[in-house]
Design an enzyme around this catalytic site. Structure first.
Site, PDB file in Angstrom:
ATOM      1  N   LYS A  75       0.837  -1.197   0.000  1.00 21.72           N
ATOM      2  CA  LYS A  75       0.000   0.000   0.000  1.00 21.72           C
ATOM      3  C   LYS A  75       0.881   1.260   0.000  1.00 21.72           C
ATOM      4  CE  LYS A  75      -3.633  -2.673   2.093  1.00 21.72           C
ATOM      5  NZ  LYS A  75      -4.314  -3.194   3.283  1.00 21.72           N
ATOM      6  N   GLN A  91      -4.761  -1.978   9.672  1.00 18.41           N
ATOM      7  CA  GLN A  91      -4.641  -3.297   9.034  1.00 18.41           C
ATOM      8  C   GLN A  91      -5.317  -4.369   9.887  1.00 18.41           C
ATOM      9  OE1 GLN A  91      -3.301  -3.810   5.904  1.00 18.41           O
ATOM     10  NE2 GLN A  91      -4.059  -5.901   6.135  1.00 18.41           N
ATOM     11  N   ASP A 103     -10.779   2.400   3.872  1.00 13.82           N
ATOM     12  CA  ASP A 103     -11.065   0.967   3.749  1.00 13.82           C
ATOM     13  C   ASP A 103     -12.572   0.710   3.649  1.00 13.82           C
ATOM     14  OD1 ASP A 103      -9.234  -1.000   3.418  1.00 13.82           O
ATOM     15  OD2 ASP A 103      -8.930  -1.442   5.542  1.00 13.82           O
TER      16      ASP A 103
END
Ligand code: NAD
Length: 289
Positions: free
Chosen positions: A56, A100, A123
């Site tokens: 990322k 994460q 996200d």
């Protein structure tokens, strides 16, 4: 032409990813390279998670998006993690926050997600983002569901009035994808199947589009697919044969009209869509991009 009659098109992710990243790069250049920042929070030293986070940051750097990395040890407390996420939430120079997942089991992920402001939730996992998706109001859509949509768009797969069967109902993939496909403008008729669904084969045979996101390796075969249907494989399973998808490609090829390869299909889209969400997050927070 395949011996079974249909020449199955491969819905490769690479050109779709490249086109999306190129358009984001141009958008940033045309805006005069404004400061855009993506923060990641990683707890522990799980190696797949470390790899995902690194990929990322690499994608962000290639677009000229700044990165903030927060790394905490495996034994970090809920309070320590909350302090970090709160600081990022309040920091006006950070536009996107990605925690994460999965977090170590002693941490409460729901409480952490709830601290991420909707406009920074790149996200698309928070209650606010999922609520906006259901309401049809502007917000971030989860990177994997968005990636599937971008693939369908790029390859001109018709969705309006088509029957899409989404298999898997997680809040990460299947559930938001089913809402997204039914949205006005996309207009699919969606069936959401899951582990308790009866007669999955019969159901899938009535579909124009079958999207599998279960993590059951090679469970979707030619017996599930109507001639000419589009098949999207989201599942990723690590087996003795290597990484395999939910779809038994050998059995489906020659029946499906189009099929995503594994690897090289949906997986390539997720990071690119994270970049799309990050640029949009900056725009939502007043950056002219
Ligand atoms: P999950 O375990 O949270 O959800 C799986 C879903 O599949 C559940 O809703 C369950 O009801 C359903 N399911 C399980 N077995 C089934 C069966 N036999 N028949 C019908 N439904 C069944 O998983 P997830 O986080 O949604 O991920 C699903 C898969 O997608 C995993 O393999 C994961 O690695 C993969 N994934 C891929 C990407 C990508 O970028 N391509 C991104 C995220 C997840």
């Amino acid at each position: 032409m395949n011996s079974r009659g249909i020449d199955t098109i491969s819905l490769d992710g690479a050109p779709v990813r490249d086109a999306l990243l190129e358009s984001l790069k141009n958008r940033i250049i045309e805006a005069g390279h404004p400061h855009i920042s993506l923060a990641t929070v990683l707890v522990g030293s799980d190696s797949p998670s470390q790899k995902y986070v690194a990929s990322k940051h690499k994608a962000a750097a290639e677009l000229g998006i700044d990165s903030v990395r927060v790394e905490l040890p495996e034994h970090a407390t809920q309070e320590e993690l909350e302090r970090e996420v709160l600081a990022l939430a309040k920091n006006a120079s950070v536009h996107g926050i990605l925690v994460q997942m999965p977090l170590p089991v002693h941490l409460n992920a729901e409480r952490i997600l709830a601290m991420i402001p909707a406009e920074k939730d790149v996200d698309g996992l928070t209650e606010a983002s999922l609520g906006k998706l259901v309401r049809g109001t502007p917000g971030h859509i989860g990177c994997t569901p968005l990636g599937v949509l971008r693939l369908l768009e790029y390859y001109n797969i018709a969705t309006s009035g088509k029957h899409a069967v989404v298999i898997g109902r997680s809040t990460l993939v299947g559930l938001p994808l089913s809402v997204l496909l039914a949205r006005k403008g996309i207009d699919a008729t969606v069936t959401l199947a899951h582990s308790k669904t009866h007669h999955l084969e019969k159901l899938c045979l009535s579909a124009d589009i079958v999207i599998s996101a279960t993590g059951c390796p090679r469970s979707i075969t030619g017996a599930h697919i109507a001639p000419g249907a589009t098949v999207i494989d989201v599942g990723i399973s690590r087996t003795d044969d290597g990484v395999v998808g939910d779809v038994d490609a050998f059995s489906v090829r020659g029946i499906a009209g189009a099929l995503t390869p594994m690897p090289g299909g949906t997986g390539l889209m997720t990071v690119a869509c994270l970049m799309e969400n990050t640029v949009n997050a900056a725009a939502m927070q007043g950056v002219a991009v």
